[in-house]
Design a protein around this motif. Structure first.
Motif, PDB file in Angstrom:
ATOM      1  N   SER A   1       0.777  -1.322  -0.004  1.00  0.00           N
ATOM      2  CA  SER A   1       0.173   0.042   0.611  1.00  0.00           C
ATOM      3  C   SER A   1       0.833   1.635   0.473  1.00  0.00           C
ATOM      4  N   TRP A   2       1.573   1.106   0.460  1.00  0.00           N
ATOM      5  CA  TRP A   2       2.788   2.663   0.985  1.00  0.00           C
ATOM      6  C   TRP A   2       4.344   2.346   1.008  1.00  0.00           C
ATOM      7  N   PHE A   3       5.509   2.985   1.098  1.00  0.00           N
ATOM      8  CA  PHE A   3       6.330   2.894   1.060  1.00  0.00           C
ATOM      9  C   PHE A   3       7.187   3.475   2.041  1.00  0.00           C
ATOM     10  N   GLU A   4       8.411   4.089   3.158  1.00  0.00           N
ATOM     11  CA  GLU A   4       8.613   4.856   3.277  1.00  0.00           C
ATOM     12  C   GLU A   4      10.410   4.756   3.293  1.00  0.00           C
ATOM     13  N   VAL A   5      11.336   6.067   3.041  1.00  0.00           N
ATOM     14  CA  VAL A   5      12.434   5.329   2.590  1.00  0.00           C
ATOM     15  C   VAL A   5      12.818   5.755   4.147  1.00  0.00           C
ATOM     16  N   GLN A   6      14.254   4.449   4.596  1.00  0.00           N
ATOM     17  CA  GLN A   6      14.873   4.526   5.946  1.00  0.00           C
ATOM     18  C   GLN A   6      16.518   4.914   5.841  1.00  0.00           C
TER      19      GLN A   6
ATOM     20  N   VAL B   1      10.682  10.845   2.837  1.00  0.00           N
ATOM     21  CA  VAL B   1      10.615  10.485   1.923  1.00  0.00           C
ATOM     22  C   VAL B   1       9.982   9.006   1.477  1.00  0.00           C
ATOM     23  N   ARG B   2       8.593   9.123   1.340  1.00  0.00           N
ATOM     24  CA  ARG B   2       7.255   8.019   1.368  1.00  0.00           C
ATOM     25  C   ARG B   2       6.770   8.148   0.116  1.00  0.00           C
ATOM     26  N   GLY B   3       5.974   7.368  -0.052  1.00  0.00           N
ATOM     27  CA  GLY B   3       5.042   7.345  -1.910  1.00  0.00           C
ATOM     28  C   GLY B   3       4.175   6.458  -1.483  1.00  0.00           C
ATOM     29  N   HIS B   4       2.539   6.292  -2.401  1.00  0.00           N
ATOM     30  CA  HIS B   4       1.703   5.545  -2.256  1.00  0.00           C
ATOM     31  C   HIS B   4       1.934   4.242  -3.456  1.00  0.00           C
ATOM     32  N   VAL B   5       1.403   3.434  -3.195  1.00  0.00           N
ATOM     33  CA  VAL B   5       1.814   2.600  -4.160  1.00  0.00           C
ATOM     34  C   VAL B   5       0.273   1.759  -4.783  1.00  0.00           C
ATOM     35  N   GLY B   6       0.136   1.865  -6.010  1.00  0.00           N
ATOM     36  CA  GLY B   6      -1.205   1.236  -6.477  1.00  0.00           C
ATOM     37  C   GLY B   6      -1.331  -0.117  -6.890  1.00  0.00           C
ATOM     38  N   ASP B   7      -2.300  -0.079  -6.747  1.00  0.00           N
ATOM     39  CA  ASP B   7      -2.763  -1.997  -7.076  1.00  0.00           C
ATOM     40  C   ASP B   7      -2.534  -2.887  -7.672  1.00  0.00           C
ATOM     41  N   ASP B   8      -1.507  -1.757  -8.819  1.00  0.00           N
ATOM     42  CA  ASP B   8      -0.676  -2.501  -9.856  1.00  0.00           C
ATOM     43  C   ASP B   8       0.731  -2.797  -9.319  1.00  0.00           C
ATOM     44  N   GLY B   9       0.724  -2.561  -8.097  1.00  0.00           N
ATOM     45  CA  GLY B   9       2.535  -2.585  -7.837  1.00  0.00           C
ATOM     46  C   GLY B   9       3.213  -0.697  -8.152  1.00  0.00           C
ATOM     47  N   GLN B  10       2.317   0.425  -8.834  1.00  0.00           N
ATOM     48  CA  GLN B  10       3.677   1.177  -9.475  1.00  0.00           C
ATOM     49  C   GLN B  10       3.115   2.194  -7.856  1.00  0.00           C
TER      50      GLN B  10
ATOM     51  N   VAL C   1       7.124  13.733  -0.569  1.00  0.00           N
ATOM     52  CA  VAL C   1       7.925  14.093   0.708  1.00  0.00           C
ATOM     53  C   VAL C   1       8.241  15.149   1.658  1.00  0.00           C
ATOM     54  N   VAL C   2       8.056  15.078   2.788  1.00  0.00           N
ATOM     55  CA  VAL C   2       8.104  16.186   4.459  1.00  0.00           C
ATOM     56  C   VAL C   2       9.183  16.904   4.444  1.00  0.00           C
ATOM     57  N   LEU C   3       9.278  18.145   4.222  1.00  0.00           N
ATOM     58  CA  LEU C   3      10.193  19.252   4.123  1.00  0.00           C
ATOM     59  C   LEU C   3      10.371  20.249   5.185  1.00  0.00           C
ATOM     60  N   LYS C   4      11.279  20.618   5.576  1.00  0.00           N
ATOM     61  CA  LYS C   4      11.582  21.820   6.242  1.00  0.00           C
ATOM     62  C   LYS C   4      11.580  22.876   5.788  1.00  0.00           C
ATOM     63  N   VAL C   5      11.099  24.657   5.541  1.00  0.00           N
ATOM     64  CA  VAL C   5      11.454  24.830   4.722  1.00  0.00           C
ATOM     65  C   VAL C   5      10.959  26.098   5.792  1.00  0.00           C
ATOM     66  N   ALA C   6      12.243  27.215   5.320  1.00  0.00           N
ATOM     67  CA  ALA C   6      12.553  27.886   5.988  1.00  0.00           C
ATOM     68  C   ALA C   6      12.550  29.700   5.070  1.00  0.00           C
ATOM     69  N   PHE C   7      12.345  30.986   6.134  1.00  0.00           N
ATOM     70  CA  PHE C   7      12.363  32.290   5.417  1.00  0.00           C
ATOM     71  C   PHE C   7      12.583  33.303   6.366  1.00  0.00           C
ATOM     72  N   GLN C   8      12.982  34.428   6.322  1.00  0.00           N
ATOM     73  CA  GLN C   8      12.987  35.040   7.333  1.00  0.00           C
ATOM     74  C   GLN C   8      12.060  35.466   7.721  1.00  0.00           C
ATOM     75  N   LEU C   9      12.472  35.862   9.098  1.00  0.00           N
ATOM     76  CA  LEU C   9      10.975  36.897   9.323  1.00  0.00           C
ATOM     77  C   LEU C   9      11.407  38.719   9.531  1.00  0.00           C
ATOM     78  N   LYS C  10      10.426  39.210   8.713  1.00  0.00           N
ATOM     79  CA  LYS C  10      10.980  40.989   8.588  1.00  0.00           C
ATOM     80  C   LYS C  10      10.189  41.455   9.551  1.00  0.00           C
TER      81      LYS C  10
END
Lengths: 73, 73, 73, 73, 73, 73, 73, 73, 73, 73, 73, 73
Positions: G41-46, J48-57, J63-72
């Motif tokens: 169903s899903w994957f997680e990169v380690q 990094v994670r992902g979803h897999v369909g019924d056909d294995g694709q 992608v879980v990210l932290k994004v940073a910006f300067q506070l004025k």
């Protein structure tokens, strides 16, 4: 307690065990630590584990906690 | 000990030091903790370190352990 | 202390609180732990936190430390 | 070495490999690092791994270590 | 095995238990996993723990390992 | 290389930077480390970061890697 | 799948290897796991690692993944 | 330096020791690493520790740092 | 089970899902794993997550567990 | 920006989702965060994670990210 | 604030930058966050880093903090 | 929501406080975050802590959560 005053706390690691769920194990650990160690101010859960019987039922919850109390001069 | 009964354990962090390898340092720590602290039930290795002499030989292994024992009422 | 001799240390977790910065909180914790627990050999900082007053000023630094001392036979 | 004097150490990550157990791999790594890198003062184990042959026997232990030595002026 | 060819490995977590030290527990786990699971290629130690008897002697070492083997098409 | 023979590897931490994606940054780092440090055997990604331009486009990927090479006698 | 219904998933750790970059290794691992283990169903990169040839070129990417699938009654 | 250009940095782990607080230990380490290793661009604190004298006073702060510098072609 | 006897356990990662709180999700996972995998001896909680409906109510708890069972010869 | 001037940045955690690989998910997240949150300066990949369909694709990368910006001011 | 009353806090990640040491960077970040975000109750240090000039002097300290404040209804 | 479509989520860290156990604190936090921040899709527990009164009773549970919601264009 007043913020800004020098003081020192100690943290101790305990494991509470209870058949009455996670909060049950925390309460048992805090109550016993309060009596046998010192007057506890707060706790922090570290791990939650448990034992399973031969019938697949959970026989007990084991919660690893840090409990903290203020050291008096 | 019976599973399902309320009880509480305490974990204490100790560092065993020995020139007789990793198991040697663990055994030394557990034996001394058993005498000077309390009757130990189990241990968990946290870190393995060591000191090296001027000739490049390892003079001692230092093993950081958590040791656990049951608190009696 | 001579390297290579069997010995055992204990580590204890304490929280030093002071309005005089991070080193202030460490010094307060080490000094008090030295008096109320045992003769400390070294410390390791685990966390640095603090409390902020209504005016946005930092009223105290709270430093979580592990302090270590040798267990005598 | 006197405590309180300014000085600087460098830590380097090495992997020792040996068929003679975990301590064997540590000793091999420390001895070789001592000759080819610099005079090592202490080590810290990071990981313990190993290779397994077709017959299910462990053919070698691989221990990832940090080794530390003092940088001279 | 040739580097650069598509292939897939599986890692399984096992706990080896032995009274014959850390390497003993690793060898026992690898040997049994080799027979009951699949042909193991390598292992990675995750945790080292142990049980202590009433006399303060270590009755067994418990080593949590990941063992890896190649999945065939 | 034959499994079971004593040997030692060194791991070095490098940061590869490239505008050509994550693999681009890894390849750049490995190729340069190969020339300026030593003959690399494998790499392990530690962190993936990047810089963003004023227009919200990613100007470069920065990949923190450990690269490993065998130390010769 | 409807949210709120009791169900159970299993996660398995696999390592995909491919010369076609990080996504290539993930796709290879997921496709093979889908065939030889179960419907993923899903994957997680380690972890992301790789092998480097004698010429400093990356011969393959090795991606450690957790893949998850639902356990049927 | 221009963002978007291929380049490579190396990170090295050092331990600065000073009796003049945490910043003192960082400054000592950076200044010495700058002279004996290479021109440092930035640093990242990994650990803060210290030694305690027999009178409970902190005799020195030990700060484990990663320092980074650009590798030239 | 007798302490000191060679034996081997396997740990498997599962995710229990239930609308009946954290203990509910643990019990569901352990009960199903007990039936579909093997006779479970203990569990360790890894993560607690959950899904939230459009009305801000928690529709289910998702608990990631490791469950452990003894491998027979 | 001049080094040495007091300033403050904020980091926000976002999850970018795209069917166009890991860099695709990062670019989508950074571009949208740039428009809907603030002008981003850099990003750090967390997961990094992902979803897999019924056909294995693989149907999408997450992608879980932290994004940073300067506070004025 | 009274213990035992339902309430909710939010934590935000900020990076304070200052040439005046670690406490200087914390104070700058807390003071600015207090004005531009919300009334801060406490902070937790996550990382300490810094920039080094061409002469080996530290030009600024960069402290990554979490700051917490109560959300009002 | 359809898998495979580009989209972006934001995660925010909140602390729910309640005297009604761990699930109580999670529900309070999610319900309030839903009203004062945005429509929450899921949550992830980060830490469980609590306050203890002078009589050794737990006066409140404090649960640190990440809550996630989709950012609209």
């Amino acid at each position: 307690m007043t913020y800004g005053e020098d003081r020192i706390y100690k943290k101790v690691e305990v494991i509470g065990v209870s058949c009455k769920g996670i909060e049950g194990a925390i309460q048992a650990a805090v109550a016993k630590a309060h009596r046998s160690l010192d007057k506890i101010s707060w706790f922090e859960v570290q791990e939650v584990r448990g034992h399973v019987g031969d019938d697949g039922q959970i026989t007990e919850y084991q919660v690893v906690l840090k409990v903290a109390f203020q050291l008096k001069e």
